[in-house]
Enzyme design. Structure first.
Site, PDB file in Angstrom:
ATOM      1  CD  GLU A 162      -3.180  -7.922   2.764  1.00  0.00           C
ATOM      2  OE1 GLU A 162      -3.597  -7.361   3.837  1.00  0.00           O
ATOM      3  OE2 GLU A 162      -3.132  -7.616   1.625  1.00  0.00           O
ATOM      4  CG  HIS A 168       3.609  -2.810  -6.409  1.00  0.00           C
ATOM      5  ND1 HIS A 168       3.328  -1.499  -6.309  1.00  0.00           N
ATOM      6  CD2 HIS A 168       2.302  -3.262  -6.364  1.00  0.00           C
ATOM      7  CE1 HIS A 168       2.198  -1.159  -5.983  1.00  0.00           C
ATOM      8  NE2 HIS A 168       1.575  -2.314  -6.181  1.00  0.00           N
TER       9      HIS A 168
END
Ligand SMILES: Cc1ncc(C[n+]2csc(CCOP(=O)(O)OP(=O)(O)O)c2C)c(N)n1
Ligand SMILES: [Mg+2]
Length: 723
Positions: A453, A523
């Site tokens: 990321e 998530h």
């Protein structure tokens, strides 16, 4: 004296040039100048006329060698704080450097916002640096990618009215090189390795320079680098030119850089020059190296100090005699003294300038002029949020040739031959938000990143610094943290810290949120308040298809960095679908939507809580006759205070609801401001409804209990109505 450079084509020409007496004298002058600026700064710090000092002492030979092999204002530079000599040799003046120490308004790097030795010069292509060791590496990679993109897509150079491009002058050269340097200690950071990965894979013209002085403050090289030698560790990266050199010798350094630069310029790939240098002074004036380095080690280092060594060479070879050295040094001493005096007399920044350049001064994304109505088309079919985000990305890719999309899995298929042969349909994102975009716009414009990321955001900053528009994706908010350093210390800060001379208007799309039934901890997280607590970045959080489309368009055309939160549960929800609103539909930031009008209670919310709030409001109306006004904020930074205040003045009762945890959450700030500014209008305490102060669990009955439900909102409405 004019800058001495060499356009040398062959090794023999190079060898001849690098022994030229004028060239050698100029090298000495630059090295001596750099040392004297350091010494003067040290004196000024001791006199408390400046407030910080970190020196480039011991690194001068390596860096003068590097600068003379590169082209200022043509190549691009991401230097380290030790790179005083590089910046002077590129064309920075001593006065400009002293202005940084003073923190003067005229400090060209930051206008008094950054410490000294945080170099920046748009003219020379030195990109503003932060203090964070190693964040520069991925940005340098993105910068090189942008150069390559402009070379391949000259149509992207064109300016355009009405969006960020109006304010970005693009400059590029087909054979430009991007210089980035760091200390041997900083090579321990993961981002260094992430940057080698992409530079190597994409064969980018990035020149990495590791300045190895064997210490990272007090930590010796063997603690940072297994085996004590970074060259051995990086040696297997493909496409690289490597050189390990004595960085205390400027001629050796210059020759090594000439070869490395030639490798990069001719498109072979990146290079890494590992220079062994010394650190004759402590890490900074806040450090005392005698606490961890014995006298014997310091003495051994002093024998390798590049300055006396090179002076000896000039004397030995008769290039300068004692008198010549004295004359040169006196001239430099006087130049440095006068530069420091001028800098000390320079006016200080105005207090009123503090907030300038937090955001773009050129383009205001809150302007009502941005607002357009949905365009009518023959296609009246209701579309999901996922559809309308995809439409917006596609429309904007078509409109703006400077836009690129990258992230994990965002491409249709990285092995293009499968797509071309029609063997596969393509993926286009784990939520399919980017489906079909690579197929339509090509792999130069829509491509996969490595699974990293920081790599995504760091490179995007480099791209945007050059005037491009990267629209990148973080696959799940839960995995945004590796990019946090780039988001918090770089993306949001670049404009402010460079006093408006550099900026990085990137769009970071992030899939966020829970209510997934099985999404579990990793998530389902929210956490938007962490980013609304970061100046410099706009935070957007739509609740329905049309808003997502119009706000994303504003984000892409905007001149500020934007975090665009997309709620996963809303991607394909029946709630809030809408027909395609056309290729120019845009919504200004900071404008809330009243999604239900009411007179009894104001309920302020956003994202996936909007449909839940509407459910609760309808029930409260049905069962209790309570009229709740529901405000969908749509953008969280900036937010629509006027809409809040108008409604609270009308209802005198207010609930702030969000999916994120209650404590320290987004609602806390809104509640505090209402209490502060609307106290006299309130008939009841400000109430908040939010998630429990924990993470989101996997088992649905736990998830339901943890996240705010319509029932919780209904209860809050009825309680508040009774108050
Ligand atoms: C990410 C980050 N962590 C810690 C620091 C504090 N810090 C500043 S310089 C430094 C040591 C750097 O050593 P090295 O990379 O070898 O460079 P040198 O100072 O030796 O030139 C540290 C730990 C920082 N600036 N950034
Ligand atoms: Mg070091």
């Amino acid at each position: 004296m004019a800058r001495v450079t060499a356009e040398v084509d062959s090794k023999s020409e190079l060898a001849e040039f690098s022994q030229n007496p004028d060239f050698l004298i100029e090298i000495y002058r630059l090295m001596y100048l750099s040392r004297r600026v350091d010494d003067r700064e040290i004196m000024l710090k001791r006199q408390q006329k400046i407030f910080f000092q970190v020196s480039g002492a011991g690194h001068e030979a390596l860096l003068v060698g590097a600068a003379l092999a590169l082209k200022p204002g043509y190549d691009w530079f991401y230097p380290y704080y030790r790179d005083r000599a590089l910046c002077l040799a590129l064309g920075n003046t001593p006065e400009e450097q002293f202005l940084q120490g003073v923190g003067a308004a005229a400090d060209p790097s930051s206008g008094g916002r950054q410490m000294p030795s945080h170099w920046s010069s748009p003219l020379l292509h030195i990109v503003s640096q932060s203090s964070s060791t190693t964040t520069q590496c991925l940005q340098a990679v993105g910068c090189a990618e942008a150069g390559r993109y402009f070379a391949r897509h000259p149509e992207a150079l064109a300016k355009a009215e009405g969006d960020y491009r109006q304010f970005k002058n693009v400059e590029f050269h087909g054979d430009e090189v991007v210089y980035v340097s760091l200390g041997e200690g900083a090579t321990s950071q993961g981002e260094f390795w992430e940057s080698l990965n992409t530079a190597s894979n994409a064969k980018l013209p990035v020149l990495f320079v590791v300045e190895d002085n064997e210490y990272a403050i007090s930590v010796p090289v063997e603690v940072n680098t297994p085996g004590g030698n970074i060259s051995r560790l990086v040696a297997n990266f493909p496409n690289f030119h490597f050189a390990e050199i004595d960085g205390t010798d400027p001629v050796t350094s210059y020759e090594a850089f000439q070869a490395a630069v030639a490798w990069c310029r001719s498109g072979n790939g990146p290079a890494l020059v590992h220079g062994h240098v010394v650190r004759p002074y402590s890490h900074s004036l806040s450090d005392d190296d005698k606490l961890y380095r014995p006298a014997s080690e310091l003495e051994a280092d002093s024998l390798r100090d590049p300055l006396p060594k090179f002076q000896m060479r000039l004397l030995r070879e008769g290039i300068l005699d004692e008198a010549g050295i004295t004359r040169l040094e006196k001239q430099v001493d006087e130049e440095v003294r006068l530069a420091a005096e001028r800098a000390l007399r320079s006016p200080l920044p105005e207090i009123s300038s503090i907030c300038k350049h937090v955001y773009s001064e050129d383009l205001d994304p809150t302007s009502p002029n941005i607002e357009t109505k949905p365009a009518l088309s023959a296609d009246k079919q209701d579309r999901t949020m996922a559809d309308l985000i995809n439409c917006c990305l596609s429309d904007e890719l078509r409109r703006d040739p400077r836009m690129v999309i990258f992230g994990e899995d965002v491409a249709d298929c990285s092995r293009e031959k499968y797509l071309e042969a029609g063997k596969v349909k393509g993926k286009g994102g784990v939520f399919k938000l980017t489906a079909g975009l690579q197929a339509e716009f090509g792999a130069d414009r829509v491509f996969n990143s490595p699974l990293a990321e920081a790599n995504i955001v760091g490179r995007a900053i480099g791209y945007a610094t050059r005037g491009m528009k990267p629209v990148v994706e973080i696959q799940f908010f839960d995995y945004i943290w590796p990019a946090m350093h780039q988001l918090r210390n770089e993306l949001s800060l670049l404009r402010w810290r460079s006093n408006g001379t550099y900026s990085s208007p990137v769009v970071v799309r992030v899939a966020i949120g829970g209510y997934l039934t099985g999404g579990s901890i990793y998530h389902s997280q929210c956490g938007e308040s962490i980013f609304t607590h970061t100046p410099g970045v706009r935070v957007v959080y739509p609740s329905n298809s049309l808003d997502a489309n119009g706000l994303l368009r504003t984000a892409i055309r905007c001149d500020d960095p934007v975090l665009f939160f997309e709620h996963k549960r809303l991607y394909r929800e029946t709630f809030g679908r809408a027909p395609y609103p056309g290729a120019d539909f845009a919504i200004p930031f900071g404008k809330a939507k009243i999604v239900r009008t009411g007179t009894d209670i104001t309920l302020i919310t956003y994202g996936a809580v909007v449909p839940r709030a509407l459910q609760a409001a309808q029930k409260a109306h049905r069962e209790q006759g309570i009229e709740t006004e529901v405000i969908d904020l749509r953008t969280l930074s900036p937010y629509d205070w006027d809409a809040i205040a108008t409604s609270v003045r009308k209802t005198s009762r207010v609930i702030i609801a969000h999916e994120d945890m209650l404590s320290w959450g987004y609602g806390a700030e809104i509640a505090a401001r209402i209490a502060d500014e609307l106290f006299d209008d309130l008939d009841a305490p400000v109430k908040r409804v939010a998630a429990m102060d924990t993470f989101v669990a996997y088992q649905p009955i736990l998830e339901d209990a943890i996240l705010p439900q319509p029932e919780d909102l209904y209860r809050a409405i009825t309680q508040l109505a009774e108050y």
